[in-house]
Scaffold this motif. Structure first.
Motif, mmCIF file in Angstrom:
data_model
loop_
_atom_site.group_PDB
_atom_site.id
_atom_site.type_symbol
_atom_site.label_atom_id
_atom_site.label_comp_id
_atom_site.label_asym_id
_atom_site.label_seq_id
_atom_site.Cartn_x
_atom_site.Cartn_y
_atom_site.Cartn_z
ATOM 1 N N ALA A 235 0.823 -1.201 0.000
ATOM 2 C CA ALA A 235 0.000 0.000 0.000
ATOM 3 C C ALA A 235 0.862 1.258 0.000
ATOM 4 N N LEU A 236 1.939 1.242 0.777
ATOM 5 C CA LEU A 236 2.819 2.408 0.863
ATOM 6 C C LEU A 236 3.505 2.693 -0.469
ATOM 7 N N ASP A 237 3.857 1.637 -1.188
ATOM 8 C CA ASP A 237 4.453 1.824 -2.517
ATOM 9 C C ASP A 237 3.468 2.520 -3.453
ATOM 10 N N GLU A 238 2.209 2.100 -3.402
ATOM 11 C CA GLU A 238 1.184 2.710 -4.247
ATOM 12 C C GLU A 238 0.968 4.175 -3.865
ATOM 13 N N ILE A 239 0.961 4.448 -2.573
ATOM 14 C CA ILE A 239 0.759 5.814 -2.100
ATOM 15 C C ILE A 239 1.917 6.709 -2.529
ATOM 16 N N GLU A 240 3.132 6.167 -2.498
ATOM 17 C CA GLU A 240 4.310 6.939 -2.903
ATOM 18 C C GLU A 240 4.235 7.336 -4.379
ATOM 19 N N HIS A 241 3.725 6.430 -5.221
ATOM 20 C CA HIS A 241 3.633 6.703 -6.655
ATOM 21 C C HIS A 241 2.446 7.596 -7.012
ATOM 22 N N ALA A 242 1.424 7.616 -6.158
ATOM 23 C CA ALA A 242 0.239 8.452 -6.431
ATOM 24 C C ALA A 242 -0.232 9.075 -5.120
ATOM 25 N N PRO A 243 0.473 10.089 -4.631
ATOM 26 C CA PRO A 243 0.142 10.692 -3.334
ATOM 27 C C PRO A 243 -1.285 11.250 -3.310
ATOM 28 N N GLY A 244 -1.901 11.160 -2.149
ATOM 29 C CA GLY A 244 -3.252 11.681 -1.981
ATOM 30 C C GLY A 244 -3.732 11.451 -0.565
ATOM 31 N N ILE A 245 -4.993 11.760 -0.324
ATOM 32 C CA ILE A 245 -5.573 11.580 1.008
ATOM 33 C C ILE A 245 -5.572 10.104 1.388
ATOM 34 N N ILE A 246 -5.213 9.835 2.653
ATOM 35 C CA ILE A 246 -5.220 8.456 3.163
ATOM 36 C C ILE A 246 -6.270 8.349 4.264
ATOM 37 N N LEU A 247 -7.183 7.414 4.102
ATOM 38 C CA LEU A 247 -8.131 7.064 5.155
ATOM 39 C C LEU A 247 -7.836 5.629 5.558
ATOM 40 N N TYR A 248 -7.894 5.352 6.849
ATOM 41 C CA TYR A 248 -7.579 3.977 7.235
ATOM 42 C C TYR A 248 -8.367 3.520 8.449
ATOM 43 N N THR A 249 -8.495 2.201 8.549
ATOM 44 C CA THR A 249 -9.011 1.525 9.740
ATOM 45 C C THR A 249 -8.072 0.362 10.011
ATOM 46 N N LEU A 250 -7.087 0.595 10.846
ATOM 47 C CA LEU A 250 -6.106 -0.435 11.222
ATOM 48 C C LEU A 250 -6.102 -0.559 12.737
ATOM 49 N N VAL A 251 -6.410 -1.739 13.239
ATOM 50 C CA VAL A 251 -6.434 -1.962 14.675
ATOM 51 C C VAL A 251 -5.019 -2.089 15.232
#
Length: 283
Positions: free
Chosen positions: A54-70
């Motif tokens: 996921a981080l690799d994808e975010i690095e290539h296409a930066p944008g808003i991040i929403l998450y639900t990680l326990v």
């Protein structure tokens, strides 16, 4: 000329199915005109390797991040990467958890995908869905009173998707088409438990949906010309209104309603119906 849409990348990282994130994200995006999200969904992120993807994808296409990680370690890594990239990162459940914890004074258990547990409610929803599929479009009318809701309406008033939505909320829903000159199943007059409700839409709306349906099927002919004829549709609507008036059945105009809004109205009617039955009133 059409308005120019502004596109942005929206990354949704979840350790469960991601449905919660998508619902919240789309509800928020809908409030902004001429804005379109390019959605990147990463479900079932429960390991460092999955988060790295996921981080690799975010690095290539930066944008808003929403998450639900326990998992706090995974959440921390995601937050750190977002700060390094200079992009906003929001745990959408964090404020809700804080309120629950403060008000209820209970400890957060941190169950991943807790809302999807295979409990009694889950199997009740599956049972409702099976019932709904078996009773689609007037099939198996003999046991209609086993339904919670019986939905009536002319063709192309979204009866089936509405019933499926209700089933996903644990409501057994059967649907029956209204066709002029064809009597409704006699079982409707024998119901003691199920609630009957009908849906209707404007002539223009039904005609548009039916025309699109015919184009999709690439069908033609006299029969389909009748199917989209405004006078025929107007008669079908008049018949629906007359039937509901005669039986005292509620009627919902779905012309400008989404499936979710129609289902919400039906669920409200059904709660009142159940309450009346429990108090010994008329169904």
């Amino acid at each position: 000329m059409g308005k120019t849409r502004n596109f942005f990348h929206l990354h949704m990282v979840s350790d469960s199915t991601g449905e919660t994130l998508m619902t919240v994200a789309r509800a928020a995006t809908a409030q902004y005109e001429d804005v379109q999200a390019i959605e990147h969904v990463y479900p079932l992120v429960r390991s460092t390797r999955q988060l790295d993807h996921a981080l690799d994808e975010i690095e290539h296409a930066p944008g808003i991040i929403l998450y639900t990680l326990v998992d706090p370690e995974l959440a921390g890594r995601l937050e750190q990467a977002a700060r390094a990239a200079g992009v906003p990162c929001v745990n959408i459940l964090s404020p809700v958890f804080a309120v629950f914890q403060s008000y209820l004074n209970v400890r957060l258990t941190g169950r991943i995908g807790g809302q999807h547990a295979l409990d009694a409610d889950y199997f009740h929803r599956i049972e409702a869905l099976n019932f709904t599929m078996l009773h689609d479009d007037g099939q198996i009318p003999d046991n209609l009173d086993e339904a919670d809701v019986v939905l009536l309406g002319v063709s192309r008033t979204s009866k089936t998707p509405t019933c499926i939505y209700l089933a996903n909320r644990g409501i057994k829903a059967a649907n029956i088409p209204i066709v002029p000159d064809i009597p409704l199943p006699r079982q409707l007059g024998e119901l003691r438990r199920a609630m009957v409700v009908a849906v209707v839409a404007s002539v223009e709306r039904i005609q548009q949906v039916r025309q699109n349906r015919i184009l999709t099927l690439n069908a033609g002919g006299f029969e389909n010309e009748t199917y989209v004829d405004r006078r025929v549709i107007a008669r079908e609507i008049a018949v629906t209104r007359k039937i509901c008036a005669e039986h005292g059945w509620p009627l919902i105009d779905v012309t400008r309603r989404s499936i979710e809004e129609t289902a919400a109205e039906i669920m409200s009617l059904y709660r009142a119906h159940k309450s009346a039955l429990a108090n010994g009133g008329a169904a």
